[in-house]
Design a protein around this motif. Structure first.
Motif, PDB file in Angstrom:
ATOM      1  N   VAL A 123       0.839  -1.203   0.000  1.00 43.02           N
ATOM      2  CA  VAL A 123       0.000   0.000   0.000  1.00 43.02           C
ATOM      3  C   VAL A 123       0.872   1.251   0.000  1.00 43.02           C
ATOM      4  O   VAL A 123       0.614   2.220  -0.729  1.00 43.02           O
ATOM      5  CB  VAL A 123      -0.952  -0.013   1.214  1.00 43.02           C
ATOM      6  CG1 VAL A 123      -1.627   1.343   1.392  1.00 43.02           C
ATOM      7  CG2 VAL A 123      -1.999  -1.108   1.059  1.00 43.02           C
ATOM      8  N   ALA A 124       1.929   1.233   0.810  1.00 43.65           N
ATOM      9  CA  ALA A 124       2.814   2.400   0.916  1.00 43.65           C
ATOM     10  C   ALA A 124       3.489   2.710  -0.403  1.00 43.65           C
ATOM     11  O   ALA A 124       3.571   3.876  -0.822  1.00 43.65           O
ATOM     12  CB  ALA A 124       3.861   2.162   2.006  1.00 43.65           C
ATOM     13  N   VAL A 125       3.983   1.684  -1.087  1.00 38.09           N
ATOM     14  CA  VAL A 125       4.647   1.912  -2.373  1.00 38.09           C
ATOM     15  C   VAL A 125       3.656   2.471  -3.390  1.00 38.09           C
ATOM     16  O   VAL A 125       3.961   3.431  -4.110  1.00 38.09           O
ATOM     17  CB  VAL A 125       5.290   0.608  -2.889  1.00 38.09           C
ATOM     18  CG1 VAL A 125       5.792   0.787  -4.324  1.00 38.09           C
ATOM     19  CG2 VAL A 125       6.453   0.204  -1.994  1.00 38.09           C
ATOM     20  N   ALA A 126       2.464   1.895  -3.450  1.00 35.08           N
ATOM     21  CA  ALA A 126       1.462   2.382  -4.405  1.00 35.08           C
ATOM     22  C   ALA A 126       1.104   3.840  -4.131  1.00 35.08           C
ATOM     23  O   ALA A 126       1.003   4.657  -5.059  1.00 35.08           O
ATOM     24  CB  ALA A 126       0.211   1.499  -4.346  1.00 35.08           C
ATOM     25  N   GLN A 127       0.926   4.189  -2.864  1.00 34.28           N
ATOM     26  CA  GLN A 127       0.586   5.567  -2.514  1.00 34.28           C
ATOM     27  C   GLN A 127       1.737   6.520  -2.819  1.00 34.28           C
ATOM     28  O   GLN A 127       1.517   7.632  -3.313  1.00 34.28           O
ATOM     29  CB  GLN A 127       0.209   5.651  -1.039  1.00 34.28           C
ATOM     30  CG  GLN A 127      -1.104   4.966  -0.696  1.00 34.28           C
ATOM     31  CD  GLN A 127      -1.415   4.989   0.788  1.00 34.28           C
ATOM     32  OE1 GLN A 127      -0.540   5.226   1.628  1.00 34.28           O
ATOM     33  NE2 GLN A 127      -2.667   4.724   1.142  1.00 34.28           N
ATOM     34  N   ALA A 128       2.965   6.086  -2.546  1.00 34.69           N
ATOM     35  CA  ALA A 128       4.131   6.940  -2.792  1.00 34.69           C
ATOM     36  C   ALA A 128       4.340   7.170  -4.283  1.00 34.69           C
ATOM     37  O   ALA A 128       4.684   8.284  -4.710  1.00 34.69           O
ATOM     38  CB  ALA A 128       5.385   6.316  -2.172  1.00 34.69           C
ATOM     39  N   VAL A 129       4.149   6.143  -5.093  1.00 33.16           N
ATOM     40  CA  VAL A 129       4.261   6.298  -6.543  1.00 33.16           C
ATOM     41  C   VAL A 129       3.197   7.271  -7.044  1.00 33.16           C
ATOM     42  O   VAL A 129       3.472   8.152  -7.869  1.00 33.16           O
ATOM     43  CB  VAL A 129       4.136   4.930  -7.246  1.00 33.16           C
ATOM     44  CG1 VAL A 129       3.963   5.108  -8.753  1.00 33.16           C
ATOM     45  CG2 VAL A 129       5.366   4.071  -6.948  1.00 33.16           C
ATOM     46  N   GLU A 130       1.981   7.114  -6.559  1.00 31.99           N
ATOM     47  CA  GLU A 130       0.901   8.020  -6.966  1.00 31.99           C
ATOM     48  C   GLU A 130       1.250   9.466  -6.612  1.00 31.99           C
ATOM     49  O   GLU A 130       1.042  10.394  -7.404  1.00 31.99           O
ATOM     50  CB  GLU A 130      -0.394   7.606  -6.292  1.00 31.99           C
ATOM     51  CG  GLU A 130      -1.612   8.393  -6.744  1.00 31.99           C
ATOM     52  CD  GLU A 130      -2.890   7.807  -6.197  1.00 31.99           C
ATOM     53  OE1 GLU A 130      -3.737   7.381  -6.998  1.00 31.99           O
ATOM     54  OE2 GLU A 130      -3.040   7.737  -4.953  1.00 31.99           O
ATOM     55  N   GLN A 131       1.810   9.673  -5.425  1.00 34.30           N
ATOM     56  CA  GLN A 131       2.141  11.017  -4.953  1.00 34.30           C
ATOM     57  C   GLN A 131       3.283  11.643  -5.742  1.00 34.30           C
ATOM     58  O   GLN A 131       3.242  12.828  -6.073  1.00 34.30           O
ATOM     59  CB  GLN A 131       2.517  10.953  -3.475  1.00 34.30           C
ATOM     60  CG  GLN A 131       3.025  12.272  -2.892  1.00 34.30           C
ATOM     61  CD  GLN A 131       3.579  12.097  -1.491  1.00 34.30           C
ATOM     62  OE1 GLN A 131       3.157  11.200  -0.744  1.00 34.30           O
ATOM     63  NE2 GLN A 131       4.534  12.933  -1.118  1.00 34.30           N
ATOM     64  N   THR A 132       4.317  10.852  -6.063  1.00 35.93           N
ATOM     65  CA  THR A 132       5.537  11.428  -6.633  1.00 35.93           C
ATOM     66  C   THR A 132       5.654  11.279  -8.150  1.00 35.93           C
ATOM     67  O   THR A 132       6.322  12.083  -8.790  1.00 35.93           O
ATOM     68  CB  THR A 132       6.790  10.797  -5.996  1.00 35.93           C
ATOM     69  OG1 THR A 132       6.805   9.386  -6.259  1.00 35.93           O
ATOM     70  CG2 THR A 132       6.808  11.028  -4.492  1.00 35.93           C
ATOM     71  N   ALA A 133       5.023  10.236  -8.722  1.00 41.29           N
ATOM     72  CA  ALA A 133       5.168   9.984 -10.157  1.00 41.29           C
ATOM     73  C   ALA A 133       3.917  10.362 -10.944  1.00 41.29           C
ATOM     74  O   ALA A 133       3.962  10.450 -12.169  1.00 41.29           O
ATOM     75  CB  ALA A 133       5.509   8.513 -10.410  1.00 41.29           C
ATOM     76  N   GLY A 134       2.792  10.545 -10.264  1.00 36.85           N
ATOM     77  CA  GLY A 134       1.613  11.086 -10.927  1.00 36.85           C
ATOM     78  C   GLY A 134       0.705  10.078 -11.604  1.00 36.85           C
ATOM     79  O   GLY A 134      -0.118  10.455 -12.427  1.00 36.85           O
TER      80      GLY A 134
END
Length: 324
Positions: free
Chosen positions: A158-169
């Motif tokens: 979940v953390a990786v998916a959320q971080a990618v969404e936040q930083t990579a768009g």
């Protein structure tokens, strides 16, 4: 906070803009000489900081250095990553934590510029050269009920998916258990390992290893290249420190739900990204391989499937494949 870290935090928050030595000294309540000394130490540690007399210092907008201070300047965590080390090269972050750092406190993080022996689930290799990804392991000394230990892997996904969404768009999905995907391509590898106390059988340490592909890896074999993906192929490529910090922020939020006995909230976040729900999948287990319909999760995060005979099975391990 040390002067060096405070200066870096100020430069990070104003990244791409100049801050004068006098302004930094005033903001931080230190002398200009202390600011100058801190800038010198940051440059020596690999930070790309330029200075123009009369205009001030600037952390380059495109700087992609990876340092503990640089990541920590971007963190919003209470515990995770507040103790951190960054090494230029090592075998794998999980392995080296077990060899050298198990006595570090809960939330310690080890990052590496490159891994020469990166490992994935089921004994697979995770090829990890410099400049193509972010490789880190979070050390936990869990107080969770034993039934919740395996949910740390779900928290990481979940953390990786959320971080990618936040930083990579863009918004990736998750394939059970912990493959973070976009358009069927695997963007990250997560490997969770436990250290067990011999006498009590309790989990004394939990190692959550996370590797995220920023760019296509030139060392990927052909079979890996067919299924692996990188953030650069789908969206913006964040700086390594930015992505590392975003993952740690998101992981602390997810893991805190477990500590607060709110596993149902974590599982709801996980299910919202799970790409296999309601679809026909192929289950690859140690004993047999079969086709089934994916019908949900139980309270432990185990996958519920219905086989061709109509029997519901609970998967606590193994692997699934799905046609995208």
């Amino acid at each position: 906070m040390a002067v060096k870290d405070a200066v870096l935090q100020a430069l990070e928050q104003a990244r791409g803009e100049r801050l004068s030595g006098g302004l930094l000294a005033q903001q931080l309540g230190v002398s200009r000489a202390a600011v100058h000394k801190a800038i010198a130490a940051l440059r020596e540690g690999g930070m790309a900081i330029d200075g123009v007399p009369g205009e001030g210092y600037r952390l380059a907008a495109a700087d992609d250095s990876l340092t503990a201070a640089g990541v920590q300047a971007l963190l919003h965590t209470r515990c995770i990553g507040r103790d951190m080390a960054v090494l230029p090269s090592l075998t794998s972050t999980n392995t080296v934590i077990k060899e050298r750092y198990l006595d570090r406190p809960h939330g310690f993080v080890l990052l590496a510029e490159e891994q020469t022996g990166g490992r994935g689930r089921l004994g697979r290799t995770f090829v990890s050269p410099a400049q193509t990804g972010v490789y880190q392991t979070i050390l936990l000394h869990p107080t969770l009920p034993i039934s919740h230990i395996q949910l740390a892997t779900i928290a990481a996904a979940v953390a990786v998916a959320q971080a990618v969404e936040q930083t990579a768009g863009f918004s990736p999905q998750i394939k059970w258990v912990n493959d973070v995907l976009h358009e069927g391509r695997k963007l990250a590898g997560i490997l969770t390992e436990a250290t067990i106390e011999g006498e009590s059988g309790a989990v004394s340490a939990l190692l959550v290893g996370i590797g995220v592909n920023l760019r296509p890896n030139p060392a990927w074999p052909e079979d890996v290249r067919a299924v692996a993906g990188a953030l650069s192929e789908f969206g913006h490529v964040p700086r390594r420190a930015e992505l590392a910090a975003a993952v740690l922020d998101a992981f602390e939020r997810a893991y805190t739900l477990l500590e607060q006995d709110k596993a149902d909230e974590l599982l709801a976040q996980y299910c919202s990204r799970l790409c296999c729900l309601g679809k026909s999948i192929r289950v690859i287990g140690p004993a047999d391989t079969y086709t089934a319909d994916c019908i949900g999760l139980d309270d432990n995060g185990f996958l519920l499937v219905r086989d061709a005979q109509g029997q519901t099975r609970t998967l606590s391990s193994g692997e699934i494949s799905i046609r995208f």
